[in-house]
Design a protein around this motif. Structure first.
Motif, PDB file in Angstrom:
ATOM      1  N   LEU A 162       0.828  -1.201   0.000  1.00 18.73           N
ATOM      2  CA  LEU A 162       0.000   0.000   0.000  1.00 18.73           C
ATOM      3  C   LEU A 162       0.865   1.253   0.000  1.00 18.73           C
ATOM      4  CD1 LEU A 162      -2.660   1.544   0.228  1.00 18.73           C
ATOM      5  CD2 LEU A 162      -2.582   1.173   2.717  1.00 18.73           C
ATOM      6  N   LEU A 166       0.841   4.208  -2.875  1.00 21.40           N
ATOM      7  CA  LEU A 166       0.619   5.628  -2.612  1.00 21.40           C
ATOM      8  C   LEU A 166       1.861   6.452  -2.943  1.00 21.40           C
ATOM      9  CD1 LEU A 166      -1.391   5.371   0.734  1.00 21.40           C
ATOM     10  CD2 LEU A 166      -2.274   5.783  -1.571  1.00 21.40           C
ATOM     11  N   SER A 197      -9.254   2.062   7.269  1.00 22.90           N
ATOM     12  CA  SER A 197     -10.102   1.603   6.158  1.00 22.90           C
ATOM     13  C   SER A 197     -11.557   1.819   6.514  1.00 22.90           C
ATOM     14  CB  SER A 197      -9.851   0.121   5.863  1.00 22.90           C
ATOM     15  OG  SER A 197     -10.140  -0.666   7.008  1.00 22.90           O
ATOM     16  N   GLN A 201     -13.880  -2.248   3.034  1.00 19.44           N
ATOM     17  CA  GLN A 201     -12.952  -1.793   2.000  1.00 19.44           C
ATOM     18  C   GLN A 201     -11.507  -2.052   2.418  1.00 19.44           C
ATOM     19  OE1 GLN A 201     -13.611   2.197   0.596  1.00 19.44           O
ATOM     20  NE2 GLN A 201     -15.840   2.021   0.703  1.00 19.44           N
ATOM     21  N   GLY A 204      -6.865   2.515   3.149  1.00 17.41           N
ATOM     22  CA  GLY A 204      -6.487   3.643   2.302  1.00 17.41           C
ATOM     23  C   GLY A 204      -5.480   4.564   2.961  1.00 17.41           C
ATOM     24  N   ALA A 229      -4.627   8.075   1.039  1.00 18.30           N
ATOM     25  CA  ALA A 229      -5.089   8.047  -0.343  1.00 18.30           C
ATOM     26  C   ALA A 229      -5.905   9.281  -0.704  1.00 18.30           C
ATOM     27  CB  ALA A 229      -5.920   6.788  -0.590  1.00 18.30           C
ATOM     28  N   ASP A 230      -6.585   9.892   0.284  1.00 21.41           N
ATOM     29  CA  ASP A 230      -7.416  11.060  -0.001  1.00 21.41           C
ATOM     30  C   ASP A 230      -7.623  11.859   1.283  1.00 21.41           C
ATOM     31  OD1 ASP A 230      -9.473   9.710   1.461  1.00 21.41           O
ATOM     32  OD2 ASP A 230     -10.111   8.691  -0.367  1.00 21.41           O
ATOM     33  N   VAL A 233      -9.426   9.979   4.473  1.00 21.00           N
ATOM     34  CA  VAL A 233      -8.597   9.109   5.310  1.00 21.00           C
ATOM     35  C   VAL A 233      -7.530   9.927   6.037  1.00 21.00           C
ATOM     36  CG1 VAL A 233      -6.954   8.469   3.498  1.00 21.00           C
ATOM     37  CG2 VAL A 233      -7.347   6.922   5.409  1.00 21.00           C
TER      38      VAL A 233
END
Length: 392
Positions: A162, A166, A197, A201, A204, A229-230, A233
């Motif tokens: 992960l 990223l 998360s 899902q 992230g 991720a965004d 999160v």
């Protein structure tokens, strides 16, 4: 009396132990990474008259540029004996330390330095500023609300895929090797890693933290990894950090652990509570210009054919090239055409990493040429920001 000849050689275990002792004297403290990273690195020392007087290690680690891993050389733990400083030994040592890594395929090189002047003269440049940040835990608790994100505590190595995924969203981060998690955990034995998360899902976000005693702030929490991720999160991760307010007064984002985005500045109730401290710059150098262009990722929408001139830092000679970028692929070929832009090797490195966010910034840095050509050049690398998330 002539000065004894200098040789720069690969260090065996005995020479490396001798260099470790020298580095302790030169740095004024124990540098534990000299032994921790030595098993994964190319180790070089400078020897004169049978005495080790300088050295350092080099790590063959890819770095993401344009979404692709580019073979890289990361230089670390280098020093020169105090009594040998001032003899321009550092430049010769760096060149010899890079040589075996270039043979292994490295086309870019990175280092951290407290003194950037001498490496700038060799074609290195700092693509971005580096800060550490501190903020009161109470400020995070009040500024970021609770969320539906689930928080899982697990070992750092489980989230390496992960983190690499990223990392590809930025220019500069390592594609972390297999040994990275063990090295990080040895540096910070009390470090804990958490994944974030939404229900049902995949994670992230990844956050790694450790407690630390500070002379003025008391017990504080230090963030070593912050991968999000965004914005959602990221907010959940900052909210989680704020929950430590009952026993921790300050949250510190160590060196480059916080991405170069206004995650805190735009959301804190009182921005004056946030403190920044400048750190050593990370410096980038392009070792093989054509291969670096070919191996890098490029935006699919860029269609560019541009003659440029590159000034060599050592000789001030100018080479002419034709830069082509199309369909996500790039190439660089020698040409006789007059360049529309002129850049130094250092400016090429800053551009390659997306360090020039506008034409005005590039012009202030000394890039010269036609304004339209400059705008086209910058469009090729401003899709991702520069960030080196690992301090070594």
């Amino acid at each position: 009396m002539p000065t004894p000849a200098l040789s720069i050689v690969e260090a065996d275990d005995e020479l490396w132990r001798t260099y470790d002792t020298l580095a302790r004297r030169a740095y004024g403290q124990q540098v534990e990474d000299i032994q921790r990273l030595g098993a994964h690195a190319d180790r070089r020392v400078a020897v004169r008259d049978g005495k080790v007087i300088a050295g350092g290690l080099g790590l063959a680690i890819p770095q993401f540029f344009g979404g692709r891993p580019v073979p890289g050389a990361s230089m670390a733990c280098g020093c020169v004996a105090p009594e040998e400083r001032g003899s321009h030994l550092a430049a010769a040592l760096i060149a010899e330390r890079l040589r075996p890594l270039r043979k292994q395929g490295a086309v870019v090189a990175t280092l951290w330095t407290a003194s950037s002047g001498y490496v700038r003269r060799l074609g290195w440049e700092a693509p971005t500023q580096v800060f550490s940040w501190t903020v009161p835990a109470d400020e995070l608790r009040h500024s970021f609300r609770e969320s539906d994100f689930q928080i899982t505590h697990a070992a750092t190595w489980q989230y390496r895929p992960l983190c690499n995924d990223l990392a590809a969203r930025w220019n500069g981060p390592w594609q972390r090797p297999d040994w990275w998690a063990t090295w990080q955990e040895r540096q910070h034995p009390e470090m804990a890693t958490y994944a974030f998360s939404l229900p049902g899902q995949e994670p992230g976000g990844v956050l790694s933290v450790a407690g630390e005693r500070h002379p003025s702030q008391g017990q504080r929490l230090v963030v070593y990894d912050f991968w999000a991720a965004d914005q959602a999160v990221a907010a959940a991760m900052l909210s989680f950090l704020g929950r430590h307010n009952s026993r921790i007064s300050t949250i510190a984002f160590e060196r480059t652990s916080l991405p170069p985005a206004p995650l805190l500045m735009h959301h804190l109730r009182r921005t004056g509570s946030l403190t920044a401290r400048a750190w050593h710059s990370w410096m980038l150098r392009i070792l093989d210009l054509r291969k670096a262009i070919q191996l890098r990722g490029w935006p699919d929408e860029v269609d560019l054919t541009l003659p440029i001139e590159v000034v060599a830092e050592d000789s001030r000679a100018t080479d002419r090239f034709l830069l082509r970028i199309s369909g996500g692929e790039g190439d660089l070929e020698p040409t006789t055409r007059e360049g529309q832009l002129t850049l130094t090797q250092g400016q090429i490195a800053a551009w390659y990493a997306g360090g020039y966010r506008s034409a005005a910034a590039a012009q202030l840095a000394g890039v010269s040429g036609a304004p339209r050509a400059l705008a086209q050049l910058l469009q090729a690398t401003t899709d991702r920001e520069p960030w080196l998330a690992d301090y070594f």
